[in-house]
Design a protein around this motif. Structure first.
Motif, PDB file in Angstrom:
ATOM      1  N   SER A 180     -30.441  50.091 -34.590  1.00  0.00           N
ATOM      2  CA  SER A 180     -30.630  49.230 -33.381  1.00  0.00           C
ATOM      3  C   SER A 180     -31.006  47.943 -34.038  1.00  0.00           C
ATOM      4  N   ASP A 181     -31.390  47.555 -35.370  1.00  0.00           N
ATOM      5  CA  ASP A 181     -32.067  46.335 -35.868  1.00  0.00           C
ATOM      6  C   ASP A 181     -30.941  45.910 -36.810  1.00  0.00           C
ATOM      7  N   THR A 182     -30.557  44.595 -36.712  1.00  0.00           N
ATOM      8  CA  THR A 182     -29.634  43.961 -37.338  1.00  0.00           C
ATOM      9  C   THR A 182     -29.764  43.928 -38.912  1.00  0.00           C
ATOM     10  N   PHE A 183     -31.170  43.955 -39.485  1.00  0.00           N
ATOM     11  CA  PHE A 183     -31.428  43.710 -40.943  1.00  0.00           C
ATOM     12  C   PHE A 183     -31.223  45.337 -41.344  1.00  0.00           C
ATOM     13  N   TRP A 184     -31.763  46.386 -40.756  1.00  0.00           N
ATOM     14  CA  TRP A 184     -31.651  47.662 -41.304  1.00  0.00           C
ATOM     15  C   TRP A 184     -30.249  48.269 -40.969  1.00  0.00           C
ATOM     16  N   THR A 185     -29.503  47.833 -40.108  1.00  0.00           N
ATOM     17  CA  THR A 185     -28.326  48.384 -39.755  1.00  0.00           C
ATOM     18  C   THR A 185     -27.227  48.043 -41.076  1.00  0.00           C
ATOM     19  N   MET A 186     -27.603  46.789 -41.592  1.00  0.00           N
ATOM     20  CA  MET A 186     -26.706  46.235 -42.587  1.00  0.00           C
ATOM     21  C   MET A 186     -26.798  47.019 -43.830  1.00  0.00           C
ATOM     22  N   HIS A 187     -28.298  47.376 -44.143  1.00  0.00           N
ATOM     23  CA  HIS A 187     -28.823  48.016 -45.361  1.00  0.00           C
ATOM     24  C   HIS A 187     -28.345  49.407 -45.122  1.00  0.00           C
ATOM     25  N   VAL A 188     -28.607  50.059 -44.311  1.00  0.00           N
ATOM     26  CA  VAL A 188     -28.135  51.544 -44.320  1.00  0.00           C
ATOM     27  C   VAL A 188     -26.829  51.778 -44.138  1.00  0.00           C
ATOM     28  N   VAL A 189     -26.021  50.772 -43.742  1.00  0.00           N
ATOM     29  CA  VAL A 189     -24.529  50.676 -44.032  1.00  0.00           C
ATOM     30  C   VAL A 189     -24.284  50.379 -45.446  1.00  0.00           C
ATOM     31  N   ILE A 190     -24.867  49.850 -46.107  1.00  0.00           N
ATOM     32  CA  ILE A 190     -24.695  49.613 -47.414  1.00  0.00           C
ATOM     33  C   ILE A 190     -24.937  50.810 -48.401  1.00  0.00           C
ATOM     34  N   LEU A 191     -25.958  51.551 -47.855  1.00  0.00           N
ATOM     35  CA  LEU A 191     -26.615  52.517 -48.603  1.00  0.00           C
ATOM     36  C   LEU A 191     -25.410  53.663 -48.225  1.00  0.00           C
ATOM     37  N   ALA A 192     -24.917  53.782 -47.181  1.00  0.00           N
ATOM     38  CA  ALA A 192     -23.886  54.904 -46.752  1.00  0.00           C
ATOM     39  C   ALA A 192     -22.772  54.649 -47.656  1.00  0.00           C
ATOM     40  N   ASP A 193     -22.198  53.235 -47.819  1.00  0.00           N
ATOM     41  CA  ASP A 193     -20.894  53.125 -48.544  1.00  0.00           C
ATOM     42  C   ASP A 193     -21.329  53.273 -50.228  1.00  0.00           C
ATOM     43  N   VAL A 194     -22.478  52.963 -50.529  1.00  0.00           N
ATOM     44  CA  VAL A 194     -22.870  53.290 -51.938  1.00  0.00           C
ATOM     45  C   VAL A 194     -22.907  54.906 -52.278  1.00  0.00           C
ATOM     46  N   TRP A 195     -23.351  55.475 -51.337  1.00  0.00           N
ATOM     47  CA  TRP A 195     -23.334  56.970 -51.464  1.00  0.00           C
ATOM     48  C   TRP A 195     -21.869  57.495 -51.703  1.00  0.00           C
ATOM     49  N   LYS A 196     -20.981  56.861 -50.841  1.00  0.00           N
ATOM     50  CA  LYS A 196     -19.667  57.300 -50.878  1.00  0.00           C
ATOM     51  C   LYS A 196     -18.903  57.020 -52.040  1.00  0.00           C
TER      52      LYS A 196
END
Length: 256
Positions: A180-196
């Motif tokens: 729900s936060d733009t800052f954390w949303t971007m970085h958790v999406v990056i984290l998910a992409d890196v993990w995959k």
């Protein structure tokens, strides 16, 4: 007067009987191999033209027209670069470009660093190497939809594993709504992409490490080279083509 050599006599005999010399036959063989290679590549080139080049050219041509999907009866008048000029004047367009570049640079940099680390480790001979390689492939083998559901469950603010772990360790006082936060949303999406996508980077770099001869490292050890010197002066220079391919492929994928 010196006698002709055996090669000269064979060349003269070939010319006498109307046959081409050996050099001409070799040259003709090279041309035939080249023609065979072109013939074998032709179907792939044709498929690429149909699947990639034609849609790309059609999309470029369509971008030069005004298209109203709600009212197709209006037609598609030609507007030239009008659509591009309109987009360039929109703040939302440049914001999207900025966020896309940020996502691409950060995700590719993390994937490259982790992929190189894991590739070097998996290139070593140790017990359980095969099991480690199989485990590395697991995130990449999962469907993208499955990965999305998995990370949505991990980041759920009510029962997510991330909040439970961080609150249990005392890092957070209360659960956090990560998406729900733009800052954390971007970085958790990056984290998910890196993990995959780290496994993809690892496999590409591991394939580039395999042909490097161990004799080079043994010779460096004899000369007293440290582990870092062997990595920086042997591994990285010889791995440069694989690094370039991996970075280009992942940059295209991340930017897309």
């Amino acid at each position: 007067m010196p006698l002709p050599t055996f090669g000269e006599r064979c060349g003269a005999a070939s010319l006498w009987w109307g046959q081409a010399p050996r050099a001409a036959r070799v040259h003709s063989g090279e041309l035939s191999e080249r023609a065979l290679g072109v013939a074998m590549l032709a179907p792939m080139v044709l498929v690429l033209l149909l699947v990639v080049a034609y849609p790309l050219a059609d999309s470029l041509w369509l971008s030069l027209h005004r298209v109203n999907l709600a009212n197709p009866e209006q037609g598609q008048p030609f507007v030239g670069l009008g659509n591009y000029l309109y987009a360039f004047r929109q703040p939302a367009f440049w914001y999207a470009i900025h966020r896309t570049l940020y996502f691409t640079l950060l995700s590719v940099a993390l994937e490259l660093a982790l992929g190189l680390l894991f590739a070097v480790l998996l290139n070593e001979r140790f017990r359980g190497n095969l099991a480690a390689r199989v485990a590395m492939i697991f995130p990449w083998a999962l469907l993208t939809v499955s990965n999305g559901v998995l990370w949505a469950w991990i980041l759920n603010p009510t029962y997510g594993v991330a909040n439970a772990l961080l609150v249990g360790l005392g890092v957070l006082q209360t659960p956090k709504a990560w998406l729900s936060d733009t800052f954390w949303t971007m970085h958790v999406v990056i984290l998910a992409d890196v993990w995959k996508m780290v496994p993809t980077m690892t496999l590409l770099l591991l394939a580039g490490l395999q042909p490097i001869s161990h004799d080079l490292y043994e010779a460096a050890e004899v000369d007293g080279a440290t582990r870092w010197q062997k990595f920086s002066r042997i591994t990285l220079p010889l791995l440069r083509p694989a690094l370039l391919v991996a970075v280009v492929l992942r940059t295209i994928g991340a930017f897309r």
